[in-house]
Design a protein around this motif. Sequence first.
Motif, PDB file in Angstrom:
ATOM      1  N   ILE A   1     110.073  14.142 -91.139  1.00  0.00           N
ATOM      2  CA  ILE A   1     109.714  14.025 -92.563  1.00  0.00           C
ATOM      3  C   ILE A   1     108.585  13.311 -92.971  1.00  0.00           C
ATOM      4  CG2 ILE A   1     112.361  14.415 -92.789  1.00  0.00           C
ATOM      5  CD1 ILE A   1     112.441  11.208 -92.748  1.00  0.00           C
ATOM      6  N   SER A   2     108.231  13.229 -94.238  1.00  0.00           N
ATOM      7  CA  SER A   2     107.054  12.538 -94.470  1.00  0.00           C
ATOM      8  C   SER A   2     107.210  11.572 -95.690  1.00  0.00           C
ATOM      9  CB  SER A   2     105.993  13.629 -95.037  1.00  0.00           C
ATOM     10  OG  SER A   2     106.509  14.368 -96.077  1.00  0.00           O
ATOM     11  N   LEU A   3     106.358  10.525 -95.085  1.00  0.00           N
ATOM     12  CA  LEU A   3     106.669   9.164 -96.198  1.00  0.00           C
ATOM     13  C   LEU A   3     105.516   9.557 -97.198  1.00  0.00           C
ATOM     14  CD1 LEU A   3     107.924   6.443 -96.043  1.00  0.00           C
ATOM     15  CD2 LEU A   3     105.913   5.640 -95.096  1.00  0.00           C
ATOM     16  N   VAL A   4     106.124   9.657 -98.699  1.00  0.00           N
ATOM     17  CA  VAL A   4     105.274   9.821 -99.520  1.00  0.00           C
ATOM     18  C   VAL A   4     104.679   8.516-100.268  1.00  0.00           C
ATOM     19  CG1 VAL A   4     105.842  12.143 -99.920  1.00  0.00           C
ATOM     20  CG2 VAL A   4     106.985  10.381-101.157  1.00  0.00           C
ATOM     21  N   ALA A   5     105.420   7.472 -99.992  1.00  0.00           N
ATOM     22  CA  ALA A   5     105.168   6.236-100.650  1.00  0.00           C
ATOM     23  C   ALA A   5     105.416   4.867-100.061  1.00  0.00           C
ATOM     24  CB  ALA A   5     105.500   6.165-102.101  1.00  0.00           C
ATOM     25  N   GLY A   6     104.736   3.723 -99.932  1.00  0.00           N
ATOM     26  CA  GLY A   6     105.152   2.652 -99.252  1.00  0.00           C
ATOM     27  C   GLY A   6     104.996   2.616 -98.043  1.00  0.00           C
ATOM     28  N   ARG A   7     105.874   2.031 -96.958  1.00  0.00           N
ATOM     29  CA  ARG A   7     105.608   1.980 -95.641  1.00  0.00           C
ATOM     30  C   ARG A   7     106.900   2.108 -94.656  1.00  0.00           C
ATOM     31  NH1 ARG A   7     107.666  -2.478 -93.256  1.00  0.00           N
ATOM     32  NH2 ARG A   7     108.026  -4.376 -94.560  1.00  0.00           N
ATOM     33  N   ASN A   8     106.709   2.379 -93.500  1.00  0.00           N
ATOM     34  CA  ASN A   8     107.564   2.392 -92.628  1.00  0.00           C
ATOM     35  C   ASN A   8     108.314   1.286 -92.097  1.00  0.00           C
ATOM     36  OD1 ASN A   8     109.500   3.735 -90.757  1.00  0.00           O
ATOM     37  ND2 ASN A   8     107.967   4.597 -89.400  1.00  0.00           N
ATOM     38  N   PHE A   9     109.410   1.305 -91.480  1.00  0.00           N
ATOM     39  CA  PHE A   9     110.136   0.074 -91.018  1.00  0.00           C
ATOM     40  C   PHE A   9     109.122  -0.505 -90.184  1.00  0.00           C
ATOM     41  CE2 PHE A   9     114.025   2.432 -92.366  1.00  0.00           C
ATOM     42  CZ  PHE A   9     114.271   1.868 -93.419  1.00  0.00           C
ATOM     43  N   ARG A  10     109.179  -2.049 -89.711  1.00  0.00           N
ATOM     44  CA  ARG A  10     108.554  -2.504 -88.573  1.00  0.00           C
ATOM     45  C   ARG A  10     109.785  -2.745 -87.459  1.00  0.00           C
ATOM     46  NH1 ARG A  10     105.682  -5.471 -92.504  1.00  0.00           N
ATOM     47  NH2 ARG A  10     107.454  -7.285 -92.040  1.00  0.00           N
ATOM     48  N   PRO A  11     109.350  -2.630 -86.098  1.00  0.00           N
ATOM     49  CA  PRO A  11     110.239  -2.964 -84.950  1.00  0.00           C
ATOM     50  C   PRO A  11     111.183  -4.228 -85.213  1.00  0.00           C
ATOM     51  CG  PRO A  11     108.045  -2.190 -84.080  1.00  0.00           C
ATOM     52  CD  PRO A  11     107.962  -2.281 -85.608  1.00  0.00           C
TER      53      PRO A  11
END
Lengths: 417, 441
Positions: A146-156
């Motif tokens: 899926i694609s992230l359209v805004a913001g950021r992904n989780f960090r480990p």
Amino acid sequence: MAFTRTFKQLRPIVAALGRHKVATALIVLQVALTLAVTSNALFIVATRIVHLSRPTGTDEAHIFVIRNGWTIGQNATQIDANIRTDLDTLRRVPGVGDAFSSYGYPLAGDGSYISVRPKLKPDQKARGPFAMIYAADEHTINTLGISLVAGRNFRPDEITTFGPNDKISPPGIIITRSLADKLFPDGSALGMTVYFPGGPTRIMGIIASLQGPISMTRSSDGDSVLVPAHYVDPDGVWYLLRTDASDMKPVIAAALKALQARGGVRVLDPKNGVITMAQARERAYATDHSLAMLMSIVSGLLLLATAGGIVGLSSFWVSQRRKQIGIRRSLGATTGDILRYFHAENFLIVGGGIVLGVLLAVLANLGLMKIFYPLPHMPLYVPLLGALLLWLLGQLAVWGPARSAAKVSPVVAIRTE
Amino acid sequence: MWGYYVALALRSSARSKALTALVIVLLAFGVSACMVSYAVFRATTSDPLPAKSSRLYVPQVDNFGPSHIWQNEPPPTLSYTDAMALWKAHKTSRQTVLYPAAWQVDSDDGLTPAMSMNGDAVTADFFAMFDVPFRFGSGWTANDDVQHATVVVISRRLNDKLFGGQNSVGQAIRLDGHIFRIAGVLEDWNPKPRFFDLGTSDNTGFDDAGDIYIPFTRGIAMQKDSTTYNGCPTESGVYDTSRWDARLTSECAWIDAWVELATPADVDRYREYLRNYAGQQQRLGRFSWAPNIRLRNLTDWMAYLEVTPRTTSLSMLLSASFLLIVLVNVIGLMLARFMRRAPEIGIRRALGASRAAIYRQFLIEGATMGFVGGLVGVALTLLGLWGAGELFEPKIARLVHVDASLIALTVLLAVAATVVSALYPTWRAAQTQPAWQIKVN
């Protein structure tokens, strides 16, 4: 020219039909019922097809799911450690692109989802919009494709745990565009705080789309929330894996083998516990699929039956009127006149049926909406399209009998039987 | 005379082959569409316990209150408090309370790898109430219920897997690590619909029965959770607590209850008891609403829970309208067919045939065509049922079967439908004026 000649024939046609009231009424009734039934049936087919062809938003062709049960007596800490080890192992299996653990998976069906109704204020009385939760980590977006359209992904380091009886209170969440728009219609969702039963949480990312585990609602299926946590249910967990190539079989076998290396902690079911997204889709929409097939088949048969009936009755009328046709021909009517006569007559009869049929179709739709709940209003263009179809069908069906009528020779008029 | 009319019908059919073929094909399709739908409908609405369904009742008590229920219907299941109160009151000869649960199963010798299997936690009367057949051994006793005994009844399938089909009564298996003694092994038992835990289960009624049955009291003592959704009268609709004893005292409803009531008087008495019980809870302050109870028998219970899949009902409705349209069609074609034979009718009337004789002749002609249409319809029905596996969900399609009654019904429906549609055309035929038909033009 041809049109005006046809038009002039209308009065004698109506007069002639008056002499066959019952037969005419029967065709009118038949056309009306056919229109009412087929337009409703085909409308249901259309809604079902729209429903079942919705994408989940994921890379379905390359995703499969493993149900991993835990042997009894393991606590949350042990289960979290198991999940971390398993994910490490799975991500290293040749052919596996990426993997994460969750509760439920897209198209899983009723009974395997966790829901939440995020609120905008902690003391809000009104219920928030219904949304479904996926336990997720920093690999989720890549695994699902899926694609992230805004913001950021989780960090480990943000990945925590939650169990079946915990009130979820993650520091941040990623939500789908559709849920973001429901919560913040002005488009300002990113960075905003919403309230879960366990406390406030910040929207740190927005993904384009991701369907939740259930697939039967009309408006909420696409409202998903990713929570940065491992789901530590003593019953078990789902591993979602994405393969590099479309041939999943060897990868599935390799992934199971890798998990079985530490078999003591888990219960696997290689037969029913491994599901590809293609299988999940087939299972989730089996009812819709069968309904659509059934309706299409019966509608097709119905149209054929009506065409057959028109052919049969028109042939009979032609054979009854051979004498009149002969007289008209000997008085100067062309074969074209005769052809047009029967086509115009059929047009009139089917037209009568259509008027009644559109009415019946709308009534039937209202009745069906009461009995079969998730059925929307049928827009008026559906029976109108059906009407067009029936007009065409009628003209096609009468074509054969009309041709044989046009072939009647004028000499019939002066023959005595 | 009848044979003569049939012969006449065949002869006239031979004269107008196309029209006859059309009528027969239409009839066959209409009837077979109905019969295919009916066969599926019959399979999904069948009574799982025909001998007892009118004696088995589901008691419901509204412990949620008007603001948490829909259309004033009490929840389909009972809270632990109510289930235990009803069970301990023992107001009927046989009763059971139960809930579905999943288990990790190991054989005692440790040779078979651990498996996850489904089943139900039930009470001793369960087996007798629902006529559950045993292959080896039997169920447990009421005393085992009281003692929270670690006994288990397993399915034939599980027995085959663990013990190679041998009599395993008295042997032990491990459920979630605890040793249970096998009291009985069931015969193949897979009631359709799986009615007994419809209230709790999110099984649609067409899932297979489980493999493990343990005493309800043991399940509770082990803090064994139910496998399915439990309704609670809270805003979120789920448990507001994770502690087991808090769950038992909560108002969450998650237990199916059944009572066997032999006579209408027993039913009235039990309903009165339920009402009194709810009234007593109201007086105690637990319910702030008037007693709202239900007592439905098995048949009504299945109807109330809408066990029959929508697809099935919708296809029944659709094929019935198909048959109706076909019949309108057939009336028109019969009318054409009979009117064409006005001269023949005129001559028969002139030679002394009565109107009644004309009625007989044409109705028999209709019946003959209906019979032939019915035979073709049987073939199409068989074809349709063969294809039902593609059309209906596998777990429903596998229940559908053909028997003599279905075939007889197909032919009967075809004949009856044709005779009905021949009524008006026959009446018209009988009105034929002999003089008009036999005069020379």
